[in-house]
Every structure is written in structure tokens, then in C-alpha cells.
Design a protein around this motif. Structure first.
Motif, mmCIF file in Angstrom:
data_model
loop_
_atom_site.group_PDB
_atom_site.id
_atom_site.type_symbol
_atom_site.label_atom_id
_atom_site.label_comp_id
_atom_site.label_asym_id
_atom_site.label_seq_id
_atom_site.Cartn_x
_atom_site.Cartn_y
_atom_site.Cartn_z
ATOM 1 N N ARG A 141 8.531 7.808 65.642
ATOM 2 C CA ARG A 141 9.337 6.946 64.777
ATOM 3 C C ARG A 141 10.371 7.741 63.978
ATOM 4 O O ARG A 141 10.056 8.739 63.347
ATOM 5 N N MET A 142 11.620 7.266 64.034
ATOM 6 C CA MET A 142 12.718 7.806 63.226
ATOM 7 C C MET A 142 13.255 6.648 62.392
ATOM 8 O O MET A 142 13.511 5.568 62.924
ATOM 9 N N ASP A 143 13.405 6.837 61.098
ATOM 10 C CA ASP A 143 13.846 5.751 60.219
ATOM 11 C C ASP A 143 15.350 5.532 60.253
ATOM 12 O O ASP A 143 15.839 4.496 59.780
ATOM 13 N N PHE A 144 16.089 6.488 60.787
ATOM 14 C CA PHE A 144 17.543 6.366 60.927
ATOM 15 C C PHE A 144 17.999 7.380 61.964
ATOM 16 O O PHE A 144 17.280 8.357 62.245
ATOM 17 N N PRO A 145 19.178 7.222 62.551
ATOM 18 C CA PRO A 145 19.655 8.157 63.578
ATOM 19 C C PRO A 145 19.936 9.540 62.992
ATOM 20 O O PRO A 145 20.263 9.678 61.810
ATOM 21 N N SER A 146 19.822 10.552 63.819
ATOM 22 C CA SER A 146 20.114 11.920 63.371
ATOM 23 C C SER A 146 21.586 12.084 63.013
ATOM 24 O O SER A 146 21.956 13.036 62.319
#
Length: 261
Positions: A175-180
Motif C-alpha cells: 500500500r502507498m498512500d500517494f504516488p512517488s
């Protein structure tokens, strides 16, 4: 009399030069529009099969064809000293000028509503169409590009991403909460990696590693900085069009006086 004839000839050739430039600009718009339509299959791999893109190309063709016709009409009217052509040219130029004024007034009147529509559109694509930092579809690529170039994250801030389909559909382990692309970079380039991606995700409120602020406000601010240049260009075009109308009507009046004499 010679002086009047000299002024008339000067006006005639100035009108011809003005219309030649007008005609060339129309030809350029027409050419670009046709090229885009003919080569659209190769463009699809770059920008995707977006109906707005194709619609824009047809608008370019329509505007280019109209400007091309008006410029050609003015050139022929000036060289052939055709009263009928010059009057028609004046009317068409007046219509274009009036349309520009109406467009400017409407843009000012509905500025707030337009901004809201654009903000809603940005948020919709973020919530529903974004596929990931490495996705190559037009929407994902556009969001990644904008966030890196403008140093922003989301429409109003990074929390916009928390409710997006992309975040919600990720597996728990990855899970990533926002793009890199929300993370700060050493240089504004898509090829550069984030300064410290671990720190960026660990503390998204730290502006040292995380792009602060939403993209809508950043883009709006950038546009407002350029608005003076846009206004100057618009005024210059309007002034040139007014000169074209003045020259054409003066030539018509001069021809009428010569006919009476």
C-alpha cells in the motif's frame, strides 16, 4: 493628388501585408490540425485515444480554415481593389473581433465557475482514472508529470489520494498512500528519483521530502503569472485587427470617391 495616390497605395500594400500574415497564420493552424488527424494513430500511443484531443484537432482545422479564407479574401480585395471583397473582409473581421470580445467577457464573468469545473475534473481523474506511478496511460502520466514539474501533490493536497481508487485497490503489503511523484526531487525531471522516498512516506507533512500544496492552486498561480503576457498578446491582436478594418473601409471609401469623380 500625387500625395493622396501615394497614401492610397501605401494603405493598399499595408493591408495586403497584414492579410498575408493573417492568411499564413490560418494556413499554419489548418496544417497542424490536418497533420494531427492524419497522424492520429501514432499520437494515440503518446496521449491515448482521448476524444478531447481529436476534437481539439478538428477545432484547429475549423478555425484555421476560416482565418485562411478571411486572409485570402483580404489579400485579393487589396490587390484587385475589389470593393465587394473588402466589404466582406471587413464584416468577417468585425465578427472575429466581436467574438474575441464576447469570449473575453464570458471568461471573466464565469471565471470562478470555470475554476470549479477544472478543479472537479482534476479530482475526478485523480479518484477514478489514475493507475499508478509507473503506468503509461495518459491520465497517470499527466498526473505524475504535473506533480513533479509543479512540485505539488493531489488536487488540493496529498490527502486527496487517500480516497482514490488506486490507493483503495492496492494490496495491504504494498500500500502507498500517494504516488512517488509527490516526493520532492533534486531536479525537476521525470527521470530523477525522489530525494528520500522513505522519509517522504514516513512524514508527508515535511516539505523537505514531500511536495507541499495542491496542484490546482499551483497551476492557477502559474497561469496568473502569465496572464499579463496573454493580455498583451490579445490586445496586440485586437489592435492589428482594428487596423485591418480601418484600412479596408478607407480603401472602400477612396474607391467610391474615385468612382464619383
Amino acid at each position: 493628388m500625387d500625395s493622396e495616390g501615394g497614401c492610397y497605395n501605401c494603405m493598399k500594400y499595408l493591408l495586403f501585408v497584414f492579410n498575408l500574415l493573417f492568411w499564413l497564420s490560418g494556413a499554419a493552424l489548418l496544417g497542424v490540425g490536418i497533420w494531427v488527424i492524419v497522424a492520429q494513430q501514432s499520437f494515440i500511443t503518446l496521449v491515448g485515444d482521448n476524444p478531447l484531443f481529436i476534437t481539439g484537432a478538428y477545432i484547429l482545422i475549423g478555425v484555421g480554415a476560416f482565418v485562411f479564407f478571411v486572409g485570402f479574401l483580404g489579400c485579393c480585395g487589396a490587390i484587385k481593389e475589389s470593393k465587394c471583397m473588402l466589404i466582406l473582409f471587413f464584416i468577417l473581421l468585425l465578427l472575429i473581433f466581436a467574438a474575441e470580445i464576447v469570449a473575453a467577457v464570458l471568461a471573466f464573468m464565469f471565471r470562478a465557475k470555470t475554476e470549479q469545473v477544472l478543479s472537479d475534473m482534476m479530482n475526478k481523474t485523480l479518484q477514478e482514472d489514475y493507475k499508478g506511478p509507473k503506468a503509461q496511460d495518459p491520465t497517470s502520466a499527466a498526473w505524475n508529470y504535473v506533480q513533479i514539474i509543479f512540485g505539488c501533490c493531489g488536487t488540493t493536497g496529498y490527502k486527496d489520494w487517500l480516497t482514490s481508487d488506486w490507493v483503495q485497490n492496492q494490496g495491504q503489503g504494498t500500500r502507498m498512500d500517494f504516488p512517488s511523484s509527490c516526493c520532492t526531487r533534486d531536479k525537476l525531471s521525470l527521470d530523477n528519483l525522489p530525494k528520500n522516498q522513505t522519509a517522504c512516506y514516513a512524514n508527508p507533512d515535511d516539505p523537505m521530502f514531500m511536495n507541499s500544496g495542491g496542484c490546482f492552486e499551483k497551476m492557477k498561480s502559474e497561469f496568473q503569472q502569465k496572464i499579463l503576457i496573454i493580455a498583451i498578446v490579445g490586445i496586440a491582436i485586437a489592435a492589428v485587427m482594428i487596423l485591418g478594418m480601418v484600412f479596408s473601409i478607407c480603401m472602400v471609401r477612396n474607391m467610391e470617391e474615385n468612382t464619383r469623380m
